[in-house]
Design a protein around this motif. Structure first.
Motif, PDB file in Angstrom:
ATOM      1  N   GLY A   1      41.010  46.203  38.912  1.00  0.00           N
ATOM      2  CA  GLY A   1      40.337  45.943  37.651  1.00  0.00           C
ATOM      3  C   GLY A   1      40.115  47.165  36.794  1.00  0.00           C
ATOM      4  O   GLY A   1      39.700  47.047  35.642  1.00  0.00           O
ATOM      5  N   VAL A   2      40.407  48.349  37.338  1.00  0.00           N
ATOM      6  CA  VAL A   2      40.225  49.598  36.579  1.00  0.00           C
ATOM      7  C   VAL A   2      41.557  50.331  36.440  1.00  0.00           C
ATOM      8  O   VAL A   2      41.959  50.708  35.331  1.00  0.00           O
ATOM      9  N   VAL A   3      42.249  50.524  37.554  1.00  0.00           N
ATOM     10  CA  VAL A   3      43.548  51.214  37.547  1.00  0.00           C
ATOM     11  C   VAL A   3      44.691  50.200  37.591  1.00  0.00           C
ATOM     12  O   VAL A   3      45.721  50.401  36.947  1.00  0.00           O
ATOM     13  N   TYR A   4      44.506  49.128  38.348  1.00  0.00           N
ATOM     14  CA  TYR A   4      45.540  48.097  38.395  1.00  0.00           C
ATOM     15  C   TYR A   4      44.908  46.722  38.538  1.00  0.00           C
ATOM     16  O   TYR A   4      43.741  46.573  38.921  1.00  0.00           O
TER      17      TYR A   4
ATOM     18  N   ASP B   1      31.831  42.508  48.456  1.00  0.00           N
ATOM     19  CA  ASP B   1      32.290  41.981  47.167  1.00  0.00           C
ATOM     20  C   ASP B   1      32.557  40.479  47.292  1.00  0.00           C
ATOM     21  O   ASP B   1      33.354  40.052  48.130  1.00  0.00           O
ATOM     22  N   SER B   2      31.931  39.697  46.433  1.00  0.00           N
ATOM     23  CA  SER B   2      32.111  38.252  46.511  1.00  0.00           C
ATOM     24  C   SER B   2      33.478  37.821  46.018  1.00  0.00           C
ATOM     25  O   SER B   2      34.018  36.797  46.469  1.00  0.00           O
ATOM     26  N   THR B   3      34.070  38.592  45.086  1.00  0.00           N
ATOM     27  CA  THR B   3      35.374  38.230  44.531  1.00  0.00           C
ATOM     28  C   THR B   3      36.270  39.461  44.454  1.00  0.00           C
ATOM     29  O   THR B   3      35.805  40.597  44.546  1.00  0.00           O
ATOM     30  N   ARG B   4      37.583  39.199  44.252  1.00  0.00           N
ATOM     31  CA  ARG B   4      38.553  40.248  43.973  1.00  0.00           C
ATOM     32  C   ARG B   4      39.306  39.877  42.707  1.00  0.00           C
ATOM     33  O   ARG B   4      39.780  38.743  42.582  1.00  0.00           O
ATOM     34  N   PRO B   5      39.456  40.810  41.747  1.00  0.00           N
ATOM     35  CA  PRO B   5      40.263  40.499  40.574  1.00  0.00           C
ATOM     36  C   PRO B   5      41.745  40.629  40.890  1.00  0.00           C
ATOM     37  O   PRO B   5      42.158  41.517  41.640  1.00  0.00           O
TER      38      PRO B   5
ATOM     39  N   THR C   1      38.202  45.898  31.728  1.00  0.00           N
ATOM     40  CA  THR C   1      39.551  45.524  32.139  1.00  0.00           C
ATOM     41  C   THR C   1      39.579  44.741  33.450  1.00  0.00           C
ATOM     42  O   THR C   1      40.662  44.479  33.980  1.00  0.00           O
ATOM     43  N   GLY C   2      38.411  44.367  33.973  1.00  0.00           N
ATOM     44  CA  GLY C   2      38.376  43.704  35.267  1.00  0.00           C
ATOM     45  C   GLY C   2      37.440  42.516  35.325  1.00  0.00           C
ATOM     46  O   GLY C   2      37.523  41.596  34.513  1.00  0.00           O
ATOM     47  N   ALA C   3      36.489  42.547  36.254  1.00  0.00           N
ATOM     48  CA  ALA C   3      35.728  41.356  36.621  1.00  0.00           C
ATOM     49  C   ALA C   3      34.611  40.999  35.647  1.00  0.00           C
ATOM     50  O   ALA C   3      34.405  39.822  35.338  1.00  0.00           O
TER      51      ALA C   3
END
Length: 330
Positions: free
Chosen positions: A19-22, A158-162, A235-237
């Protein structure tokens, strides 16, 4: 005279990855170029991930394949921080049930423990990390080992992954499946808990760093927990509504669309009574609601307006429905 860049105040820039780099198999727009520019300035770069499923070298290989310069010494994972916790809590050579990938088992072994894969090996501890191939029998095994007295450790919650196609359940969802069957709470290494951030600063030899993240409840809260400044990116969650609702310990030092904001002057706001200003954007409270003196059309100007609105909302609790009009910010 040009205003200093945001990064000029720091020795190092530390980045969350997803979510930040990729995002999945693709780089976030501008990330390779932004990180290259930071390195040219002599800024120390670190990649800090709660994902314990992959070895650091695999992370390096992915980054370099996406055009991001990375070295093994630049990468710190929650698996490494979790293994250090085990080494500090257990006797050398203790058996540890690994409820995660081989990458996590390798870090456990490197820390002087003996990784095992069954509760029948009578482990002294269980360490759990994200595993995309996790099965219910292994979850059952973890529950039974903990019920039998094993200490419970977790790399992250972490509850989720982007991903490039949307959010999916993360390690926290897998850990929650164990939690409903045991009375013990896990000792957690990853963000927002402090061990991963402390491990990163120890390995990089600096405390004068800024953390760049897309999640408030892990990245920003983790930075706040160790007294580190943070840049929140879109750019991410998480997004603007998450920022509006963020408790004090999840509020970033500043915001930007993506990590290239490190190379721009810092976005700062001033707050005076019922008025806040960020650069040319002004927000004020009228009849209990936050208004903007103008609604800009450009993304950067809308980010300025958002930062001003947030100062008022956080300070006064006034209605911030005006955020819906900032349509260039998600």
């Amino acid at each position: 005279m040009n205003d200093p860049r945001l990064v000029d105040a720091y020795e190092a820039a530390l980045f969350d990855l997803d979510g930040v780099v990729y995002l999945g198999p693709a780089p976030v727009e501008g990330a390779p170029e932004g990180i290259a520019a930071l390195r040219e300035l002599g800024v120390q770069v670190g990649f800090v991930t709660n994902n314990a499923a992959r070895p650091p070298q695999v992370v390096v290989d992915q980054l370099t394949g996406l055009g991001v310069e990375a070295h093994l010494s630049d990468v710190v994972t929650s698996a490494q921080a979790g293994a250090r916790q085990l080494a500090e809590a257990l006797e050398p050579g203790s058996r540890v049930l690994v409820v995660g990938t081989q990458a996590l088992a390798d870090e456990v072994e490197a820390a002087g423990m003996v990784p095992v894969w069954s509760r029948e090996d009578r482990p002294s501890a269980v360490i759990q990390g994200y595993d995309p191939q996790l099965t219910w029998p292994r979850i059952d095994d973890a529950c039974h080992a903990i019920q039998a007295g094993a200490r419970w450790f977790a790399t992250n919650t972490d509850s989720t992954r982007p991903t490039d196609v949307g959010l999916v359940p993360g390690a926290g969802a897998q850990i929650a499946a164990v939690r409903v069957a045991v009375t013990q709470e896990p000792t957690v290494a990853g963000k927002p808990c402090t061990p991963l951030m402390e491990e990163t600063m120890r390995r990089m030899g600096t405390r004068q760093a800024i953390f760049v993240g897309d999640r408030l409840d892990t990245d920003v809260q983790g930075a706040v927990a160790v007294g580190m400044d943070s840049l929140f990116v879109f750019t991410g969650a998480h997004g603007k509504q998450d920022l509006l609702q963020a408790p004090e310990d999840q509020r970033p030092t500043t915001i930007g669309h993506d990590l290239r904001s490190l190379l721009e002057p810092a976005r700062r706001a001033t707050l005076e009574g019922e008025e806040a200003r960020c650069r040319d954007q002004q927000a004020l409270i009228v009849d209990g609601r936050i208004h903007l003196d103008q609604v800009p059309t450009g993304r950067e100007e809308q980010l300025d307006a958002l930062w001003a609105v947030l100062q008022l909302a956080w300070d006064t609790g006034a209605d911030a429905g005006v955020l819906d009009r900032l349509d260039q910010v998600q």
